[in-house]
Structures are given as structure tokens and as C-alpha cells.
Design an enzyme around this catalytic site. Structure first.
Site, PDB file in Angstrom:
ATOM      1  N   ARG A  40       0.831  -1.210   0.000  1.00 20.30           N
ATOM      2  CA  ARG A  40       0.000   0.000   0.000  1.00 20.30           C
ATOM      3  C   ARG A  40       0.868   1.263   0.000  1.00 20.30           C
ATOM      4  O   ARG A  40       0.553   2.247  -0.666  1.00 20.30           O
ATOM      5  CB  ARG A  40      -0.944   0.006   1.212  1.00 20.30           C
ATOM      6  N   ASN A  90      -9.071   8.924   4.998  1.00 17.58           N
ATOM      7  CA  ASN A  90      -7.981   8.396   4.184  1.00 17.58           C
ATOM      8  C   ASN A  90      -6.641   8.580   4.889  1.00 17.58           C
ATOM      9  O   ASN A  90      -6.450   9.549   5.616  1.00 17.58           O
ATOM     10  CB  ASN A  90      -7.973   9.093   2.823  1.00 17.58           C
ATOM     11  N   ASP A 141      -3.641   8.591   3.264  1.00 19.01           N
ATOM     12  CA  ASP A 141      -2.603   8.812   2.250  1.00 19.01           C
ATOM     13  C   ASP A 141      -1.992  10.204   2.246  1.00 19.01           C
ATOM     14  O   ASP A 141      -1.069  10.475   1.482  1.00 19.01           O
ATOM     15  CB  ASP A 141      -3.184   8.503   0.865  1.00 19.01           C
ATOM     16  N   HIS A 194      -8.277   8.441  10.659  1.00 21.00           N
ATOM     17  CA  HIS A 194      -7.815   7.053  10.684  1.00 21.00           C
ATOM     18  C   HIS A 194      -6.293   6.942  10.673  1.00 21.00           C
ATOM     19  O   HIS A 194      -5.748   5.902  10.332  1.00 21.00           O
ATOM     20  CB  HIS A 194      -8.405   6.278   9.490  1.00 21.00           C
ATOM     21  N   ASN A 234     -20.990  11.926  -4.132  1.00 20.44           N
ATOM     22  CA  ASN A 234     -20.652  10.499  -4.130  1.00 20.44           C
ATOM     23  C   ASN A 234     -21.175   9.895  -5.426  1.00 20.44           C
ATOM     24  O   ASN A 234     -22.217  10.305  -5.931  1.00 20.44           O
ATOM     25  CB  ASN A 234     -21.295   9.804  -2.918  1.00 20.44           C
ATOM     26  N   ALA A 255     -15.793  13.239  -7.568  1.00 16.87           N
ATOM     27  CA  ALA A 255     -15.375  14.466  -6.880  1.00 16.87           C
ATOM     28  C   ALA A 255     -14.418  15.282  -7.748  1.00 16.87           C
ATOM     29  O   ALA A 255     -14.488  16.515  -7.768  1.00 16.87           O
ATOM     30  CB  ALA A 255     -14.708  14.109  -5.552  1.00 16.87           C
TER      31      ALA A 255
END
Ligand SMILES: [Zn+2]
Length: 231
Positions: free
Chosen positions: A60, A92, A94, A109, A204, A222
């Protein structure tokens, strides 16, 4: 709604990152060696086979290192440049919002670039892609590090949650982007913002449980709709 508001929140989920090519847990490309993410992103999986879990996170890390912020990330960063107070609350891990230039980002998170020592709880940041040695060990106490992310079955970091709830209680507009809205945190935060009198705008690809609560719903990517909306 947006043009007349000074305090705006964007709550972003996996759909936002998917448009940058980040493998999501649910969509295409989420599988790794035939494991479901739900089998690997748990404290139990890490206790059973930490090397396996770290190998997955290394995969990842490599994928996320390659990913670039998309037009949606950039539009939100540009919105902040107009002088509005824009808070990003993201599920997310990232860091693509920060890379796009957003400065108020709550990572609910955690972050894939963070590792935490399972022994002494020291925190380490490393934004390079893959780690060279697995599993990584703590330079202080030589215990194993774990990814600094929230796993299934774990609670959210209390301070990040508190900051998110406070921001929502002061919001004038809440954008919910790329998040199914069924589960926390959207299911909990959207009512807080709504109670505070905020407009709720959903973006969404598909209708969600939030659609009935939202003042406006856009079922588009988005990266397509945000630049147009914020223009
Ligand atoms: Zn340690």
C-alpha cells in the site's frame, strides 16, 4: 451555500482517494494476494502474523507513494486560498489533502506514513515509499513497530474525533465526499453539523444513506464536480 459561508468542512472518504488511484478496501484493486482488507487491517491479524500485515502495508505504501492529488483535492486546497476556514476531516491515510496544499487536515484514521512502537509507543514518520526492512523495529527499544493507522475494531484517536466534532458544531457547510455515509464518522458527524444549522452537500458516485439528510446530492466523481462547484 458555499459562496456565503466562511466555515466549511469537507469530510472525505475512500472515494476521494480512489480517483487518485489509491487502492481502496472495497472497490477494484483492493485485494492483495487474495486477502480481503478486513482480514489484514485488524489487531488480531497483526498479532497472528505481523510480517504478513507489514508486507501488505508495504504494498500500500508503494501504491500511495505513486499517487498524486487529484482535481478534487486541489479544488479544496484552492477554496482555502479564498480566505475561508476550510477543515478537512478525512478517513484516508494517504496524506493527499496535505500534499494538495490543505493546511487544516484531521486524519481520523491516522496516516500510512506514521509508525508506532508496540513497546514504548514512540511515533515515527517516514514518507518514503516502501520500507526496506520488515517488520520495522523501534530504534529506541527494539520492539516491533506497527502502522500508525486505525484498524477494524479499534477506536478513533480521541483528540482527532473531538476536533472533528467541534469543527462540525461550528460549520456552515459540510461537504461529504466519497464516503458511503452509512458508518461512522459520517453517520455521526453529519447530524452534528446539521444540528448546528450547516448545509449538508453530498458528493458520491452513488446515492447513500446520507442522501435523504443532505440539502444537495451530486452523484458524480469528486474530481469532476468539485472544481466546477468551487469555481
Ligand atoms: Zn519503542
Amino acid at each position: 451555500m458555499i459562496s456565503e459561508s466562511a466555515r466549511i468542512i469537507a469530510l472525505t472518504g475512500a472515494g476521494m482517494s480512489a480517483e487518485s488511484g489509491v487502492p481502496t478496501f472495497r472497490g477494484r484493486g483492493g485485494l492483495w494476494r487474495n486477502y480481503e482488507p478486513q482480514q489484514l487491517a485488524t489487531p488480531e491479524a497483526f498479532a497472528r502474523d505481523p510480517l504478513l500485515v507489514w508486507e501488505w502495508y508495504n504494498w500500500r505504501r508503494a501504491a500511495i507513494h505513486e499517487a498524486q492529488p487529484n482535481a478534487g483535492h486541489k479544488a479544496l486546497a484552492a477554496l482555502e486560498q479564498t480566505g475561508r476556514h476550510v477543515t478537512i476531516i478525512t478517513q484516508n491515510v494517504d496524506s493527499l489533502h496535505s500534499r494538495a496544499g490543505s493546511t487544516h487536515v484531521i486524519e481520523l484514521h491516522g496516516s500510512i506514513w506514521k509508525s508506532v512502537c508496540t513497546g514504548c509507543a514512540a511515533v515515527f514518520w517516514d514518507r518514503r515509499g516502501k520500507l526496506s526492512t520488515l517488520p520495522p523495529l523501534c530504534p529506541e527499544c527494539h520492539q516491533m513497530l506497527r502502522p500508525g493507522v486505525v484498524w477494524f475494531g479499534e477506536s478513533l484517536p480521541p483528540m482527532a474525533w473531538q476536533a472533528s466534532a467541534e469543527a462540525c458544531s461550528e460549520a456552515e457547510v459540510l461537504l461529504v465526499i466519497g464516503s458511503s455515509g452509512v458508518v461512522y464518522p459520517a453517520a455521526d458527524l453529519a447530524p452534528i453539523a446539521r444540528q448546528a444549522g450547516a448545509w449538508v452537500i453530498e458528493i458520491n458516485l452513488e446515492p447513500t444513506a446520507l442522501s435523504s439528510l443532505a440539502d444537495l446530492s451530486f452523484h458524480e466523481a469528486a474530481g469532476q464536480i468539485l472544481p466546477k462547484l468551487l469555481q
